[in-house]
Enzyme design. Structure first.
Site, PDB file in Angstrom:
ATOM      1  N   TRP A 155     -14.088  -7.388   0.391  1.00 21.57           N
ATOM      2  CA  TRP A 155     -12.724  -7.350   0.912  1.00 21.57           C
ATOM      3  C   TRP A 155     -12.641  -7.650   2.411  1.00 21.57           C
ATOM      4  O   TRP A 155     -12.177  -6.825   3.195  1.00 21.57           O
ATOM      5  CB  TRP A 155     -12.061  -5.992   0.631  1.00 21.57           C
ATOM      6  CG  TRP A 155     -12.093  -5.619  -0.801  1.00 21.57           C
ATOM      7  CD1 TRP A 155     -12.884  -4.683  -1.381  1.00 21.57           C
ATOM      8  CD2 TRP A 155     -11.315  -6.208  -1.851  1.00 21.57           C
ATOM      9  NE1 TRP A 155     -12.657  -4.643  -2.713  1.00 21.57           N
ATOM     10  CE2 TRP A 155     -11.690  -5.570  -3.039  1.00 21.57           C
ATOM     11  CE3 TRP A 155     -10.348  -7.207  -1.898  1.00 21.57           C
ATOM     12  CZ2 TRP A 155     -11.141  -5.902  -4.267  1.00 21.57           C
ATOM     13  CZ3 TRP A 155      -9.796  -7.540  -3.119  1.00 21.57           C
ATOM     14  CH2 TRP A 155     -10.192  -6.882  -4.281  1.00 21.57           C
TER      15      TRP A 155
ATOM     16  N   GLY B  31      17.882  -5.407 -10.250  1.00 18.33           N
ATOM     17  CA  GLY B  31      17.878  -5.489 -11.712  1.00 18.33           C
ATOM     18  C   GLY B  31      16.743  -6.369 -12.216  1.00 18.33           C
ATOM     19  O   GLY B  31      15.708  -6.507 -11.553  1.00 18.33           O
TER      20      GLY B  31
ATOM     21  N   GLU C  24      -7.109  -0.892   6.272  1.00 18.14           N
ATOM     22  CA  GLU C  24      -7.013  -0.150   7.547  1.00 18.14           C
ATOM     23  C   GLU C  24      -6.867   1.349   7.287  1.00 18.14           C
ATOM     24  O   GLU C  24      -6.138   2.045   7.986  1.00 18.14           O
ATOM     25  CB  GLU C  24      -5.842  -0.657   8.397  1.00 18.14           C
ATOM     26  CG  GLU C  24      -5.919  -2.122   8.753  1.00 18.14           C
ATOM     27  CD  GLU C  24      -7.044  -2.436   9.725  1.00 18.14           C
ATOM     28  OE1 GLU C  24      -7.586  -1.495  10.321  1.00 18.14           O
ATOM     29  OE2 GLU C  24      -7.377  -3.619   9.859  1.00 18.14           O
ATOM     30  N   GLY C  25      -7.559   1.835   6.268  1.00 16.98           N
ATOM     31  CA  GLY C  25      -7.513   3.252   5.923  1.00 16.98           C
ATOM     32  C   GLY C  25      -6.461   3.507   4.873  1.00 16.98           C
ATOM     33  O   GLY C  25      -5.290   3.184   5.064  1.00 16.98           O
TER      34      GLY C  25
ATOM     35  N   PHE D 284     -13.110  15.802   4.588  1.00 14.68           N
ATOM     36  CA  PHE D 284     -13.753  14.582   4.077  1.00 14.68           C
ATOM     37  C   PHE D 284     -14.961  14.208   4.921  1.00 14.68           C
ATOM     38  O   PHE D 284     -15.189  14.779   5.973  1.00 14.68           O
ATOM     39  CB  PHE D 284     -12.756  13.414   4.031  1.00 14.68           C
ATOM     40  CG  PHE D 284     -12.174  12.987   5.363  1.00 14.68           C
ATOM     41  CD1 PHE D 284     -11.274  13.822   6.035  1.00 14.68           C
ATOM     42  CD2 PHE D 284     -12.503  11.775   5.942  1.00 14.68           C
ATOM     43  CE1 PHE D 284     -10.713  13.423   7.243  1.00 14.68           C
ATOM     44  CE2 PHE D 284     -11.948  11.372   7.148  1.00 14.68           C
ATOM     45  CZ  PHE D 284     -11.054  12.213   7.816  1.00 14.68           C
TER      46      PHE D 284
HETATM   47  C1  FAD Z   1      -6.392  -7.683   0.789  1.00 13.20           C
HETATM   48  C2  FAD Z   1      -7.410  -6.851   1.510  1.00 13.20           C
HETATM   49  C3  FAD Z   1      -7.969  -7.299   2.704  1.00 13.20           C
HETATM   50  C4  FAD Z   1      -8.932  -6.545   3.379  1.00 13.20           C
HETATM   51  N1  FAD Z   1      -9.468  -7.023   4.553  1.00 13.20           N
HETATM   52  C5  FAD Z   1     -10.459  -6.320   5.178  1.00 13.20           C
HETATM   53  C6  FAD Z   1     -11.113  -6.837   6.364  1.00 13.20           C
HETATM   54  O1  FAD Z   1     -10.776  -7.903   6.864  1.00 13.20           O
HETATM   55  N2  FAD Z   1     -12.109  -6.103   6.916  1.00 13.20           N
HETATM   56  C7  FAD Z   1     -12.537  -4.919   6.397  1.00 13.20           C
HETATM   57  O2  FAD Z   1     -13.453  -4.297   6.944  1.00 13.20           O
HETATM   58  N3  FAD Z   1     -11.947  -4.422   5.264  1.00 13.20           N
HETATM   59  C8  FAD Z   1     -10.928  -5.083   4.660  1.00 13.20           C
HETATM   60  N4  FAD Z   1     -10.344  -4.578   3.503  1.00 13.20           N
HETATM   61  C9  FAD Z   1     -10.950  -3.375   2.906  1.00 13.20           C
HETATM   62  C10 FAD Z   1     -10.124  -2.129   3.055  1.00 13.20           C
HETATM   63  O3  FAD Z   1     -10.133  -1.681   4.381  1.00 13.20           O
HETATM   64  C11 FAD Z   1     -10.703  -1.089   2.084  1.00 13.20           C
HETATM   65  O4  FAD Z   1     -10.497  -1.575   0.767  1.00 13.20           O
HETATM   66  C12 FAD Z   1     -10.051   0.258   2.249  1.00 13.20           C
HETATM   67  O5  FAD Z   1     -10.490   0.851   3.453  1.00 13.20           O
HETATM   68  C13 FAD Z   1     -10.377   1.221   1.109  1.00 13.20           C
HETATM   69  O6  FAD Z   1     -11.745   1.282   0.879  1.00 13.20           O
HETATM   70  P1  FAD Z   1     -12.294   1.085  -0.600  1.00 13.20           P
HETATM   71  O7  FAD Z   1     -11.673  -0.120  -1.207  1.00 13.20           O
HETATM   72  O8  FAD Z   1     -13.785   1.152  -0.503  1.00 13.20           O
HETATM   73  O9  FAD Z   1     -11.742   2.350  -1.409  1.00 13.20           O
HETATM   74  P2  FAD Z   1     -12.467   3.752  -1.611  1.00 13.20           P
HETATM   75  O10 FAD Z   1     -12.939   4.284  -0.291  1.00 13.20           O
HETATM   76  O11 FAD Z   1     -13.461   3.634  -2.706  1.00 13.20           O
HETATM   77  O12 FAD Z   1     -11.241   4.650  -2.095  1.00 13.20           O
HETATM   78  C14 FAD Z   1     -10.786   4.696  -3.456  1.00 13.20           C
HETATM   79  C15 FAD Z   1      -9.728   5.793  -3.566  1.00 13.20           C
HETATM   80  O13 FAD Z   1     -10.331   7.062  -3.270  1.00 13.20           O
HETATM   81  C16 FAD Z   1      -9.610   7.707  -2.223  1.00 13.20           C
HETATM   82  N5  FAD Z   1     -10.578   8.448  -1.403  1.00 13.20           N
HETATM   83  C17 FAD Z   1     -11.667   7.942  -0.758  1.00 13.20           C
HETATM   84  N6  FAD Z   1     -12.327   8.943  -0.116  1.00 13.20           N
HETATM   85  C18 FAD Z   1     -11.642  10.099  -0.380  1.00 13.20           C
HETATM   86  C19 FAD Z   1     -11.818  11.466  -0.003  1.00 13.20           C
HETATM   87  N7  FAD Z   1     -12.823  11.870   0.773  1.00 13.20           N
HETATM   88  N8  FAD Z   1     -10.928  12.361  -0.467  1.00 13.20           N
HETATM   89  C20 FAD Z   1      -9.887  11.986  -1.248  1.00 13.20           C
HETATM   90  N9  FAD Z   1      -9.664  10.706  -1.637  1.00 13.20           N
HETATM   91  C21 FAD Z   1     -10.525   9.790  -1.203  1.00 13.20           C
HETATM   92  C22 FAD Z   1      -8.945   6.582  -1.439  1.00 13.20           C
HETATM   93  O14 FAD Z   1      -7.806   7.055  -0.725  1.00 13.20           O
HETATM   94  C23 FAD Z   1      -8.569   5.622  -2.570  1.00 13.20           C
HETATM   95  O15 FAD Z   1      -7.373   6.037  -3.178  1.00 13.20           O
HETATM   96  C24 FAD Z   1      -9.350  -5.300   2.836  1.00 13.20           C
HETATM   97  C25 FAD Z   1      -8.765  -4.835   1.635  1.00 13.20           C
HETATM   98  C26 FAD Z   1      -7.808  -5.586   0.982  1.00 13.20           C
HETATM   99  C27 FAD Z   1      -7.201  -5.058  -0.295  1.00 13.20           C
END
Ligand code: FAD
Length: 241
Positions: A20, A197, A221-222, A241
């Site tokens: 991503w 609608g 971005e989190g 966390f």
């Molecule tokens: C279109 C797109 C573009 C992106 N571009 C970039 C980029 O340019 N650079 C970059 O670095 N990243 C990028 N990202 C990545 C993005 O920052 C991450 O996908 C995002 O931070 C979430 O991380 P993850 O996908 O690993 O989800 P996970 O961390 O696996 O989270 C999955 C779920 O679990 C929840 N969760 C996680 N930890 C906990 C906890 N301790 N307690 C409770 N709930 C929790 C989360 O809130 C979420 O609902 C991009 C993502 C998208 C979709």
């Protein structure tokens, strides 16, 4: 952090992967954060380097106009002069994120405004049972509530900008604003989609496009949950966390 950088003679060798990454397949240079024996460091990696690949992630329902990629680093050699000299530890990547999240707190306001503007026009023109859709109390309550949430989000972003100018903006304040404003925009986009609608699912209307794109913005971005946990930690003094 799984991506690692190890010393080899005068150079560094990077191994790892990151899913991503926006524009990863079209960029000429990647900023890669990797764990070293001395903690996290930042590296400038030319995307043409041997062992570097960045295939595009296909089949997204969100941000379809934006290229999103997976980066793979397989024994990529990086010279010492490509190591970011001042960025040591998590502070470097995290301070970039604070700036980007501040921008998002403003950007999503535009998406919500576009949705509300479109729906104000639609509900004024759409006649149902002899009067405009906008002349129903339930519809006006929804529109007024959108204006309330939008105005509150604007004021939050404005005050954050004032604190930023004074050098007093903190990461947890940015978390609160990023969370609030993304949630506000996503909820408004969804509600506007509903007020259109059946036509609201069509590509000629913008709320469903904003709604689907905001699903990415509320995640990257989190995620919303992580920002909530940051605010929770600030309130309680306890990290959950
Ligand atoms: C279109 C797109 C573009 C992106 N571009 C970039 C980029 O340019 N650079 C970059 O670095 N990243 C990028 N990202 C990545 C993005 O920052 C991450 O996908 C995002 O931070 C979430 O991380 P993850 O996908 O690993 O989800 P996970 O961390 O696996 O989270 C999955 C779920 O679990 C929840 N969760 C996680 N930890 C906990 C906890 N301790 N307690 C409770 N709930 C929790 C989360 O809130 C979420 O609902 C991009 C993502 C998208 C979709």
């Amino acid at each position: 952090m799984k991506t690692r950088a190890k010393r080899r003679g005068p150079d560094w060798v990077l191994n790892g992967a990151k899913m991503w990454i926006t524009n990863g397949s079209i960029a000429g240079l990647a900023v890669v954060w990797a764990m070293t024996d001395d903690g996290i460091r930042g590296f400038l990696v030319e995307t043409g380097s041997k062992g570097f690949s960045a295939p595009e992630i296909e089949n997204k329902f969100s941000l379809r106009a934006s290229v999103t990629s997976a980066l793979y680093l397989d024994d990529v050699v990086v010279a010492q002069d490509r190591v970011l000299p001042l960025a040591k530890g998590l502070k470097g990547p995290l301070s970039c994120l604070t700036q980007a999240r501040y921008g998002i707190a403003w950007g999503v306001i535009g998406a919500a405004q576009a949705c509300l503007t479109e729906v104000l026009g639609y509900t004024a023109e759409r006649e149902l049972f002899g009067r405009p859709l906008a002349q129903n109390q339930a519809v006006q309550l929804r529109l007024a509530d959108m204006a309330r949430r939008l105005s509150t989000a604007q004021l939050l972003a404005l005050q954050l900008g004032r604190l930023k100018d004074l050098g007093r903006m903190t990461p947890v304040q940015v978390s609160l604003a990023k969370w609030n404003n993304c949630r506000m925009a996503l909820d408004i986009a969804r509600d506007c989609r509903d007020l259109l609608g059946a036509g609201g699912i069509g590509a000629e209307h913008s709320p469903i496009r904003h709604m689907l794109n905001l699903e990415s913005v509320i995640t990257y971005e989190g995620t919303e949950t992580i920002h909530q946990l940051s605010v929770g930690r600030e309130l309680t003094g306890l990290s959950a966390f």
